[in-house]
Scaffold this active site. Structure first.
Site, PDB file in Angstrom:
ATOM      1  N   GLY A  39       0.905  -1.354   0.140  1.00  0.00           N
ATOM      2  CA  GLY A  39       0.130  -0.075  -0.051  1.00  0.00           C
ATOM      3  C   GLY A  39       0.845   1.577  -0.073  1.00  0.00           C
ATOM      4  CB  VAL A  41       3.572   5.072   3.226  1.00  0.00           C
ATOM      5  CG1 VAL A  41       3.934   5.582   4.739  1.00  0.00           C
ATOM      6  CG2 VAL A  41       3.894   3.643   3.122  1.00  0.00           C
ATOM      7  CE  LYS A  56       3.087  -0.317   4.639  1.00  0.00           C
ATOM      8  NZ  LYS A  56       3.667  -1.477   4.749  1.00  0.00           N
ATOM      9  CG  ASP A 146      12.205  -7.208   1.889  1.00  0.00           C
ATOM     10  OD1 ASP A 146      13.119  -7.382   0.940  1.00  0.00           O
ATOM     11  OD2 ASP A 146      11.108  -6.687   1.426  1.00  0.00           O
ATOM     12  CG  ASN A 151      12.298  -2.620   3.814  1.00  0.00           C
ATOM     13  OD1 ASN A 151      11.352  -1.756   3.245  1.00  0.00           O
ATOM     14  ND2 ASN A 151      12.231  -4.002   3.355  1.00  0.00           N
TER      15      ASN A 151
END
EC number: 2.7.11.1
Length: 491
Positions: A39, A41, A56, A146, A151
């Site tokens: 999605g 942000v 989000k 991840d 991130n």
């Protein structure tokens, strides 16, 4: 740019009263920050406390199980090195997930904005906070899966926090290792790609790749096709710096300890926190200059975009008044001009300019999620599920279909003739079925050079053909599953 008001009190969790209201009554949404897993942000202000948060917004038609898993893992985490979760709302067809806001954005954002890689001191400081976040997660028996510069978020003070738990997993006592291929191809540990089972130290390999990414601007193998990288990572020796002489012995040794191919011999987050490269890391205050620079560039670009939009609107109004407008007589020319303008803007950033492969193929890969169940916030492997014959990492490339189709529709005049055409390579150039290569001795040097030069494009074509065949087999199965789900819902 107008600064948000100072927080009246620190938000820890949304109250029951707040969660019963419409989200617009609780928050003022300010601007879109970017795209996360599943999605968009947005930046927003919590009206009651005045605190800035990130929201989000996830379409409900997205993979709801994955979203619930992300929320569940975030709810269980309480660490200054992990992005905090405040609560969730349903609004029309979207789920709103309210999280801690990190004003400086991700480490990869800062590298892109400044068009500069990071120094060793900056990398060490970021890695120290990241390792503390990983130590916390791994103590909680959670795997992030991840880890990459995109991130790792920084707040305006320079504190690094782990984010985007869309593909994180939980290890339980009954499941010592996981077998699903999840993550982003270039950062993946060899054991994850090979699907031989993995545990928390898979994140440590990804951290080693992230270290190289922060130092050089992109991960190893970023310039080649991700499918080829997936085959090379388990078979090749661990990657190293392109120019090792530029980096200190401590940094080189730290990366070497992260990138050990055998997971049993790879260092843990706790062990790496004792490494000299991390123990000698400088305080977060050294990051403030690069954060300020990145935020100023971002604000300047935002203002330029706003001015361009206003200019376009003014020009559009003028064009409507002119009976012989450019739009009317030469709309294609206008489109070309806009494309050129976009390209020149993209060229200001190091990664976009230097590596188109990197920009288009670094999406997060989520594989075999059908074999995993969510139960009380815990992920469990279904041992009775049938063995999947299809190489599971092929699912990642299904996600690239939309991008590939859009590239095919691009103006042919804007790019070179595609080397992937079926007519480019004669059939007798394919690898002989019997594996007999003696015929090569009879070819001229020029013919041998042509064959060598053609190998990569031939591989790309064969990979694409293989992908198309698997997609053709996979789609009817997905359609049948969707039909069954719809029947169950209707029932």
């Amino acid at each position: 740019m107008e600064q948000p008001p100072a927080p009246k009190s620190k938000l820890k969790k949304l109250s029951e009263d707040s969660l019963t209201k419409q989200p617009e009554e609780v928050f003022d949404v300010l601007e879109k920050l970017g795209e996360g897993s599943y999605g968009s942000v947005f930046k927003a202000i919590h009206k009651e406390s005045g605190q800035v948060v990130a929201i989000k917004q996830v379409p409900v038609e997205s993979d709801v199980q994955e979203i619930i898993k992300e929320i569940s893992i975030m709810q269980q985490c309480d660490s200054p090195y992990v992005v905090k979760y405040y609560g969730s709302y349903f609004k029309n067809t979207d789920l709103w997930i309210v999280m801690e806001y990190c004003g400086a954005g991700s480490v990869s954002d800062i590298i892109r904005l400044r068009n500069k890689t990071l120094t060793e001191d900056e990398i060490a400081t970021i890695l120290k906070s990241t390792l503390k976040g990983l130590e916390y997660l791994h103590f909680m028996r959670k795997i992030h899966r991840d880890i990459k510069a995109g991130n790792i978020l920084l707040n305006t003070e320079g504190h690094a926090k782990l984010a985007d738990f869309g593909v994180a997993g939980q290890l339980t006592d009954t499941m010592a290792k996981r077998n699903t291929v999840i993550g982003t191809p270039f950062w993946m540990a060899p054991e994850v790609i090979q699907e031989i089972g993995y545990n928390c130290v898979a994140d440590i390999w990804s951290l080693g790749i992230t270290s190289i990414e922060m130092a050089e601007g992109k991960p190893p193998y970023a310039d080649i096709h991700p499918m080829r990288a997936i085959f090379m990572i388990p078979t090749n020796p661990p990657p190293t710096f392109r120019k090792p002489e530029l980096w200190s012995d401590d940094f080189t040794d730290f990366v070497k300890k992260c990138l050990v191919k055998s997971p049993e011999q790879r260092a843990t987050a706790t062990q790496l926190l004792q490494h000299p490269f991390i123990k000698n890391a400088k305080p977060v205050s050294i990051l403030r200059e690069l954060i300020t620079e990145g935020m100023e560039i971002k604000a300047k670009r935002h203002e330029e975009q706003q001015r361009e939009l206003e200019d376009e609107e003014e020009n559009s109004d003028e064009d409507e008044l002119d009976s012989h407008t450019m739009v009317k007589t030469s709309s294609e020319g206008v489109g070309t001009m806009r494309a050129t303008s976009t390209m020149s803007e993209g060229a200001q950033t190091m990664i976009e300019h230097n590596s188109t492969m990197l920009e288009s193929d670094l999406g997060t890969m989520v594989i075999n999620s059908e074999d995993e169940e969510e139960e009380d916030g815990t992920m469990k492997r279904n041992a009775t599920s049938p063995q999947v014959q299809r190489p599971s990492f092929m699912d990642y490339f299904d996600k690239q279909d939309f991008k590939n189709k859009s590239h095919e529709n691009c103006d042919q005049s804007m790019r070179e003739p595609c080397p992937m055409s079926n007519n480019v390579f004669p059939d007798n150039w394919r690898v002989p079925q019997d594996g007999d290569f003696d015929f090569l001795k009879n070819l001229s040097l020029e013919e041998l050079q042509m064959r060598l030069k053609a190998l990569d494009p031939m591989m790309e074509r064969e990979i694409e053909e293989l992908h198309q065949r698997y997609s053709a087999k996979r789609q009817p199965i997905l359609d049948a599953m969707d039909a069954k789900k719809r029947r169950q819902q209707n029932f």
